[in-house]
Enzyme design. Sequence first.
Site, mmCIF file in Angstrom:
data_model
loop_
_atom_site.group_PDB
_atom_site.id
_atom_site.type_symbol
_atom_site.label_atom_id
_atom_site.label_comp_id
_atom_site.label_asym_id
_atom_site.label_seq_id
_atom_site.Cartn_x
_atom_site.Cartn_y
_atom_site.Cartn_z
ATOM 1 N N GLY A 1 0.833 -1.185 0.000
ATOM 2 C CA GLY A 1 0.000 0.000 0.000
ATOM 3 C C GLY A 1 0.868 1.237 0.000
ATOM 4 C CD GLN B 1 3.587 5.665 2.693
ATOM 5 O OE1 GLN B 1 2.604 5.132 2.199
ATOM 6 N NE2 GLN B 1 4.624 4.974 3.161
ATOM 7 C CB CYS C 1 5.721 1.696 7.088
ATOM 8 S SG CYS C 1 5.197 3.287 6.398
ATOM 9 C CG LEU C 2 6.664 0.988 0.964
ATOM 10 C CD1 LEU C 2 6.029 1.354 -0.373
ATOM 11 C CD2 LEU C 2 7.714 -0.101 0.785
ATOM 12 C CG HIS D 1 -0.054 0.824 7.461
ATOM 13 N ND1 HIS D 1 0.955 0.337 8.264
ATOM 14 C CD2 HIS D 1 0.554 1.661 6.566
ATOM 15 C CE1 HIS D 1 2.108 0.873 7.874
ATOM 16 N NE2 HIS D 1 1.890 1.672 6.848
ATOM 17 C CD GLU D 2 -0.975 2.310 2.993
ATOM 18 O OE1 GLU D 2 -0.537 3.479 2.883
ATOM 19 O OE2 GLU D 2 -0.228 1.324 3.148
ATOM 20 C CG HIS E 1 0.763 6.598 5.759
ATOM 21 N ND1 HIS E 1 1.990 6.986 6.251
ATOM 22 C CD2 HIS E 1 0.889 5.279 5.482
ATOM 23 C CE1 HIS E 1 2.810 5.956 6.271
ATOM 24 N NE2 HIS E 1 2.165 4.888 5.817
HETATM 25 ZN ZN ZN Z 1 3.068 3.031 5.714
#
Ligand code: ZN
Length: 176
Positions: free
Chosen positions: A49, A54, A102-103, A144-145, A148
């Site tokens: 995701g 991000q 997480c990226l 999670h997304e 953000h």
């Molecule tokens: Zn993330």
Amino acid sequence: MAVAVRPILRIGDPRLRQVSDPVDDFDTPELHELIRDMFDTMAAAEGAGLAAPQIGVLKRIMIFGIESSSRYRDVEAVPTTVLINPEFEVLDEVRQGFWEGCLSVPGMRGYVERPAGIFYRGLDQYGEPIERSAEGFHAIVFQHEYDHLDGILYPDRLEDTTKFGFVDELAAAGIS
Ligand code: ZN
């Protein structure tokens, strides 16, 4: 069309801590380009995701989807989804724990518990409504997304900070 992979911001960058703004205009060339870039960026990073903040775009846009990947090989498939201006409610208060990555927190994982069942709604890039109930990893990746978009990163949600660390160290210790 050329692949456009954008740099992913990492934890510490204050833009990841902002509350993002709703999207007003749909089905525009700018929005379609942004969504394409988000998919290219997510694929290049082998993520499940990605949220627009991000990549430094403070808009309430998320994408997610998983067939099978090296990062999350033990979880069920999640439909490939574009979700803009999302909202959700909890259907199942029971909390399920996952080792999340997480990226924007590269190389690390942490054990986070979140509600197991949710109902979410939002719009796609054409302005068409999407409504779904989700459970399992699908519910986790959405939440999670969604975080953000409010400037929240998964380490904020750790209840046991010993269950957080570099992927290779956790694996070497047999923890995750
Ligand atoms: Zn993330």
